[in-house]
Design a protein around this motif. Sequence first.
Motif, short mmCIF file in Angstrom:
data_model
loop_
_atom_site.label_atom_id
_atom_site.label_comp_id
_atom_site.label_asym_id
_atom_site.label_seq_id
_atom_site.Cartn_x
_atom_site.Cartn_y
_atom_site.Cartn_z
N MET A 81 5.33 31.68 8.82
CA MET A 81 5.37 31.40 7.38
C MET A 81 6.01 30.02 7.17
SD MET A 81 7.26 33.63 4.42
CE MET A 81 8.90 33.29 5.02
N PRO A 82 5.41 29.18 6.32
CA PRO A 82 6.06 27.89 6.03
C PRO A 82 7.48 28.10 5.51
CG PRO A 82 3.83 27.94 5.16
CD PRO A 82 4.15 29.35 5.62
N ALA A 83 8.39 27.28 5.97
CA ALA A 83 9.81 27.46 5.65
C ALA A 83 10.11 27.39 4.17
CB ALA A 83 10.63 26.41 6.39
N HIS A 84 9.38 26.60 3.43
CA HIS A 84 9.70 26.41 2.00
C HIS A 84 9.44 27.66 1.17
CE1 HIS A 84 5.64 26.23 0.25
NE2 HIS A 84 5.29 25.78 1.44
N ILE A 85 8.63 28.59 1.64
CA ILE A 85 8.28 29.76 0.82
C ILE A 85 9.52 30.57 0.46
CG2 ILE A 85 7.06 31.98 0.82
CD1 ILE A 85 4.74 30.56 2.11
N LEU A 86 10.34 30.89 1.43
CA LEU A 86 11.57 31.64 1.11
C LEU A 86 12.55 30.80 0.31
CD1 LEU A 86 12.59 33.92 4.10
CD2 LEU A 86 11.68 34.55 1.86
N TYR A 116 14.60 35.17 7.95
CA TYR A 116 13.32 34.92 8.61
C TYR A 116 13.55 33.92 9.72
CZ TYR A 116 8.45 33.62 9.38
OH TYR A 116 7.22 33.39 9.95
N THR A 117 13.10 34.30 10.91
CA THR A 117 13.21 33.38 12.04
C THR A 117 11.84 33.25 12.70
OG1 THR A 117 13.82 35.20 13.53
CG2 THR A 117 15.62 33.94 12.52
N SER A 118 11.61 32.07 13.23
CA SER A 118 10.36 31.82 13.92
C SER A 118 10.65 30.94 15.13
CB SER A 118 9.37 31.12 12.98
OG SER A 118 8.16 30.90 13.64
N LYS A 172 8.68 29.85 19.10
CA LYS A 172 7.35 29.44 19.57
C LYS A 172 6.31 30.55 19.52
CE LYS A 172 9.22 25.84 22.42
NZ LYS A 172 9.71 25.48 23.72
N SER A 173 6.72 31.77 19.71
CA SER A 173 5.71 32.83 19.79
C SER A 173 6.02 34.06 18.96
CB SER A 173 5.54 33.26 21.26
OG SER A 173 6.77 33.78 21.74
N ARG A 174 7.14 34.09 18.29
CA ARG A 174 7.52 35.32 17.57
C ARG A 174 8.14 34.96 16.22
NH1 ARG A 174 9.33 40.75 19.57
NH2 ARG A 174 10.81 41.56 18.05
N ASN A 175 7.65 35.64 15.18
CA ASN A 175 8.20 35.47 13.82
C ASN A 175 8.79 36.80 13.40
OD1 ASN A 175 6.69 32.92 13.71
ND2 ASN A 175 4.92 34.28 13.53
#
Length: 147
Positions: free
Chosen positions: A88-93, A131-133, A135-138
């Motif tokens: 998810m793009p960071a700005h959404i939250l 929310y964390t993201s 390289k392969s897991r959100n």
Amino acid sequence: MRTRTFHQQYSSCLEASRLVASDIVPFWRQLKVDVSIIEQMELCLVELVNNVFEHAYGNIDGAAFDITSYLGADNLLTIEVSDYGSPMPAHILDDLPATDFIEPVADDPTTWLQSNRGLKIVLQLADTIEYTSNKSRNTFKLLKKAG
């Protein structure tokens, strides 16, 4: 102290949110989580699992996602929804508190569009959202006082 942990991997699809809810609600009942908190967190979970299907995986069936939940210290319910798709793009939250809640109107298709309604509901019902993201897991992590 932490209770036993619910952990299950699912395949993304339109029906996945209902399947997850039917699996995890009995677990929360066994932990004696307040019924009103269960109902609120079930709604949050449905929204987040639908977001995984729609946004992380672009409405494609079959991609894996994980659900983890436990009751921790101070009666704090933790729910984690993890996917391996598009982050998810960071700005959404960051922008979410300032966006309006747009009620869908049956005869106005412009109100049916995605408007972060689900995330606004989650923001209002959970005590804490992280929310964390990598390289392969959100991962969406929700915390809620369980009663």
